[in-house]
Design an enzyme around this catalytic site. Structure first.
Site, PDB file in Angstrom:
ATOM      1  N   ASP A 235       0.836  -1.187   0.000  1.00  0.00           N
ATOM      2  CA  ASP A 235       0.000   0.000   0.000  1.00  0.00           C
ATOM      3  C   ASP A 235       0.879   1.248   0.000  1.00  0.00           C
ATOM      4  OD1 ASP A 235      -2.386  -1.420   0.058  1.00  0.00           O
ATOM      5  OD2 ASP A 235      -2.360  -1.561   2.252  1.00  0.00           O
ATOM      6  N   TYR A 301       4.652  -9.159   7.625  1.00  0.00           N
ATOM      7  CA  TYR A 301       4.244  -7.781   7.893  1.00  0.00           C
ATOM      8  C   TYR A 301       4.393  -7.473   9.373  1.00  0.00           C
ATOM      9  CZ  TYR A 301       1.596  -8.179   3.485  1.00  0.00           C
ATOM     10  OH  TYR A 301       1.204  -8.366   2.189  1.00  0.00           O
ATOM     11  N   TYR A 372      -4.925  -9.608   2.126  1.00  0.00           N
ATOM     12  CA  TYR A 372      -4.968  -8.196   2.524  1.00  0.00           C
ATOM     13  C   TYR A 372      -4.947  -8.095   4.043  1.00  0.00           C
ATOM     14  CZ  TYR A 372      -6.356  -7.293  -2.320  1.00  0.00           C
ATOM     15  OH  TYR A 372      -6.411  -7.216  -3.686  1.00  0.00           O
TER      16      TYR A 372
END
Ligand SMILES: [Zn+2]
Ligand SMILES: [Zn+2]
Length: 426
Positions: A235, A301, A372
């Site tokens: 993103d 992440y 996501y």
């Protein structure tokens, strides 16, 4: 060679020259697949000599098949040389677009004389211009599959167009600052034309990873532009850390193909300090674009997460444990305008987290490519199941996201492809 073939060739040549004026290249090309080491022109001349020994002379005049186009090959090669001044290349390919009349004449010629050993005229002509071109410019080898330059000649309009093949580089990038998109985004209001909202730049964001990396490469290669092909994308507000994200940079229409990749890597890093960093840049092949885009690598992440109410460490670890495994994820609302709306199944491989306050946590995820993470936390109004918010029974959102790792094995096949490249480090 059998006596039959000899009689056959000479007999057919005799019929051909009796039918009307024909140039040596077309006469020789009628038997172009016979024998080796002769040009069609030489074949044609030899046949004409044999026929004239027995008193058969051909009619003089413009060749009824090619309209003397073969005689113009050298002149076309001269035009081509002028077109490639200042362009670096080591391989080339000529491609002629014949006129309809020429194609019809050739078809009739082959049928009328039953020519089973004829070479297609297009091939013969491309080769003859190519040979003349090589002699004129003193370099170049023909490459039918991936030439550095392709020269297209339109026999109808007499146009000569040069197309320069892109050059490719692969490597990894780290994005150290938030708010930088991977590739350049046209301004939402003017769609790239330039308006007051974007200060006339036509861009939604002042810079992108693509532009920061491409700049030095485009200048050094004298290209017309560049495209960054990433192995997925983070993103805009997420950083890309760890060992970085694999990408392939394609430089379009480079007039220079030999560039000092190591020096350009240093230049990119020096001019993008605190924003973007590139590592391991090296030449790559065209195929690298497909392979880098097709990889659905696992990702790691780190997310800073905020809850609407207080969450205890025990509640958090119980929820994270329940979250592990298969996740059903319908296309998030925020990307639904550009992605097909469907339900994907992805796996959350590992997850761990700690509370950093009553309502804040730091969580690390290891996921399949294409999962996501923001929606894994928020639930996206029930579109992602299970979700952290759903399991805790209260709203949760990601306030900061960093990609820590894009796990891509540098496949041996890709490396071999890189070695094939003709972009060299001097
Ligand atoms: Zn001809
Ligand atoms: Zn604008």
């Amino acid at each position: 060679m059998s006596d039959n073939l000899l009689t056959d060739v000479v007999g057919r040549a005799r019929e051909i020259v009796a039918a009307g004026p024909i140039c040596d290249s077309c006469l020789g090309g009628a038997f172009g697949r016979l024998g080796h080491g002769w040009s069609n022109e030489e074949r044609g001349r030899a046949l004409r000599t044999v026929l004239s020994v027995v008193g058969i002379e051909a009619t003089a005049g413009r060749c009824w098949i090619c309209h003397d186009l073969f005689a113009e090959a050298a002149a076309w090669a001269g035009r081509a040389r002028e077109k490639v001044v200042g362009i670096e290349f080591s391989t080339y390919l000529f491609a002629v677009k014949p006129t309809l009349r020429w194609q019809e004449a050739e078809r009739f010629f082959v049928e009328r004389f039953g020519l089973t050993h004829a070479e297609p005229q297009k091939h013969a002509w491309n080769r003859s211009v190519g040979k003349a071109f090589e002699r004129l410019v003193g370099r170049g080898t023909v490459d039918f599959y991936d030439p550095d330059i392709k020269l297209t000649i339109d026999a109808d309009t007499a146009a000569l167009e040069v197309r320069i093949a892109s050059i490719f580089f692969r490597g990894r990038y780290r994005k150290l600052a938030r708010g930088i998109p991977q590739t350049h985004w046209p301004c939402r209001r003017c769609r790239g034309r330039g308006c007051s909202a974007c200060g006339g730049t036509g861009k939604q964001y002042p810079e992108s990873v693509e532009e920061l990396v491409a700049g030095p490469f485009v200048r050094a290669a004298q290209g017309s532009g560049a495209t960054l092909h990433g192995a997925g994308r983070e993103d805009i507000d997420a950083r890309m850390l760890g060992s970085g994200r694999p990408f392939v940079l394609e430089v379009s229409e480079p007039r220079t193909r030999t560039v000092d990749v190591a020096a350009l890597e240093r230049e990119v890093n020096a001019s993008s300090v605190g924003k973007v960093e590139v590592v391991g840049l090296r030449p790559a092949s065209r195929e690298a674009v497909r392979s880098v885009k097709e990889t659905a690598a696992e990702k790691s992440y780190r997310a800073a997460v905020e809850f609407d109410g207080a969450v205890s460490p025990d509640q958090l670890s119980a929820a994270l444990k329940a979250l592990l495994g298969v996740i059903e994820q319908r296309t998030p609302r925020r990307v639904a305008h550009r992605r097909a709306d469907l339900v994907r199944t992805r796996r959350l491989h590992s997850v761990s987290g700690t509370m950093c306050g009553e309502q804040e946590a730091e969580i690390q995820f290891r996921t399949d490519g294409g999962l996501y993470v923001k929606e894994l936390v928020s639930g996206d109004e029930g579109r992602t199941v299970p979700s952290l918010a759903g399991l805790l029974g209260q709203a949760a959102r990601v306030c900061e996201l960093d990609v820590l790792d894009v796990a891509i094995d540098e496949e041996p096949g890709n490396e071999a492809g890189a070695m094939d490249s003709r972009s060299r480090v001097p």
